[in-house]
Write a protein that holds these residues in place. Structure first.
Motif, PDB file in Angstrom:
ATOM      1  N   ALA A  32     119.623  -8.869 -56.480  1.00  0.00           N
ATOM      2  CA  ALA A  32     118.449  -9.498 -57.073  1.00  0.00           C
ATOM      3  C   ALA A  32     117.616 -10.000 -56.304  1.00  0.00           C
ATOM      4  CB  ALA A  32     119.003 -10.285 -58.416  1.00  0.00           C
ATOM      5  N   ASP A  33     117.912 -10.784 -55.381  1.00  0.00           N
ATOM      6  CA  ASP A  33     117.125 -11.538 -54.424  1.00  0.00           C
ATOM      7  C   ASP A  33     116.200 -10.229 -53.475  1.00  0.00           C
ATOM      8  OD1 ASP A  33     118.075 -13.889 -55.403  1.00  0.00           O
ATOM      9  OD2 ASP A  33     119.460 -14.199 -53.621  1.00  0.00           O
ATOM     10  N   LEU A  34     117.115  -9.257 -53.133  1.00  0.00           N
ATOM     11  CA  LEU A  34     116.336  -8.341 -52.497  1.00  0.00           C
ATOM     12  C   LEU A  34     115.363  -7.631 -53.480  1.00  0.00           C
ATOM     13  CD1 LEU A  34     119.542  -6.533 -50.663  1.00  0.00           C
ATOM     14  CD2 LEU A  34     117.597  -7.827 -49.544  1.00  0.00           C
ATOM     15  N   LEU A  35     115.646  -7.163 -54.630  1.00  0.00           N
ATOM     16  CA  LEU A  35     114.718  -6.565 -55.399  1.00  0.00           C
ATOM     17  C   LEU A  35     113.232  -7.680 -55.625  1.00  0.00           C
ATOM     18  CD1 LEU A  35     114.036  -4.110 -57.014  1.00  0.00           C
ATOM     19  CD2 LEU A  35     115.206  -4.910 -58.992  1.00  0.00           C
ATOM     20  N   ASN A  36     113.530  -8.970 -55.712  1.00  0.00           N
ATOM     21  CA  ASN A  36     112.460  -9.767 -55.940  1.00  0.00           C
ATOM     22  C   ASN A  36     111.849  -9.901 -54.693  1.00  0.00           C
ATOM     23  OD1 ASN A  36     113.079 -10.631 -58.767  1.00  0.00           O
ATOM     24  ND2 ASN A  36     114.438 -12.047 -57.976  1.00  0.00           N
ATOM     25  N   ALA A  37     112.353  -9.814 -53.649  1.00  0.00           N
ATOM     26  CA  ALA A  37     111.704  -9.764 -52.388  1.00  0.00           C
ATOM     27  C   ALA A  37     110.716  -8.452 -51.995  1.00  0.00           C
ATOM     28  CB  ALA A  37     112.687 -10.023 -51.057  1.00  0.00           C
TER      29      ALA A  37
END
Length: 187
Positions: A12-17
């Motif tokens: 999820a953090d990667l997708l947001n980034a």
């Protein structure tokens, strides 16, 4: 992130980034899930060329629609659903444009002398029988019976209730049994 170091961010953090413009984040997400997504595309399409095309279509869709991700499911489930849908779309398009490769007679060599006619006939019969099903039943049957998904996972992938998957599979299996009845004596 320097090469060789493992990115510890969650999916999820990667997708947001990625949504915020971090190009390396999308690459990490791709690297992390590639093998699984490739396996899904290959199982769903049944051939490497279509799987490659479907996976490419899915990755483009994932890249473009990352802003629409809702956190009500995991990123991996969301990726999975997009790849399955792209694969099913690829199969639908191919049915309309089916072609056969040309073979040059001088260079054609039979590497295997085993007769695969019965297996091919059976495969074609099952494929044609699946084509008889309405798309929603066919998708449920393919996921549950051909790919071995649990009813819950199929429901998540298709974005429908588990009970709906069960009823679609049941109705689809009944129709398949009727269409394929003639095979009982032949095979």
């Amino acid at each position: 992130m320097t090469r060789g170091m493992v990115d510890q961010r969650s999916d999820a953090d990667l997708l947001n980034a990625h949504v915020e413009g971090d190009a390396a984040a999308f690459r990490e997400l791709y690297d992390r899930h590639y093998r699984h997504l490739w396996a899904i595309a290959l199982r769903t399409t049944g051939n490497p060329d279509d799987a490659a095309d479907a996976l490419q279509d899915a990755l483009i869709s994932i890249h473009r629609t990352a802003t629409t991700f809702r956190s009500d499911s995991s990123v991996s489930s969301w990726l999975h659903k997009i790849v399955v849908n792209a694969s099913l779309d690829r199969l639908r398009r191919n049915r309309c444009h089916e072609t056969l490769p040309l073979v040059e007679h001088e260079s054609a060599v039979m590497a295997d002398t085993k007769n695969y006619t019965e297996a091919i006939d059976l495969s074609l019969s099952i494929g044609r029988a699946l084509d008889v099903l309405p798309p929603e039943q066919r998708d449920a049957v393919i996921l549950v019976d051909l790919h071995g998904y649990s009813v819950r996972d199929a429901a998540s992938t298709l974005d429908i209730a588990s009970g709906t998957v069960k009823s679609r599979c049941s109705r689809g299996r009944e129709k398949l049994a009727l269409v394929l009845e003639y095979l009982r004596d032949d095979y």
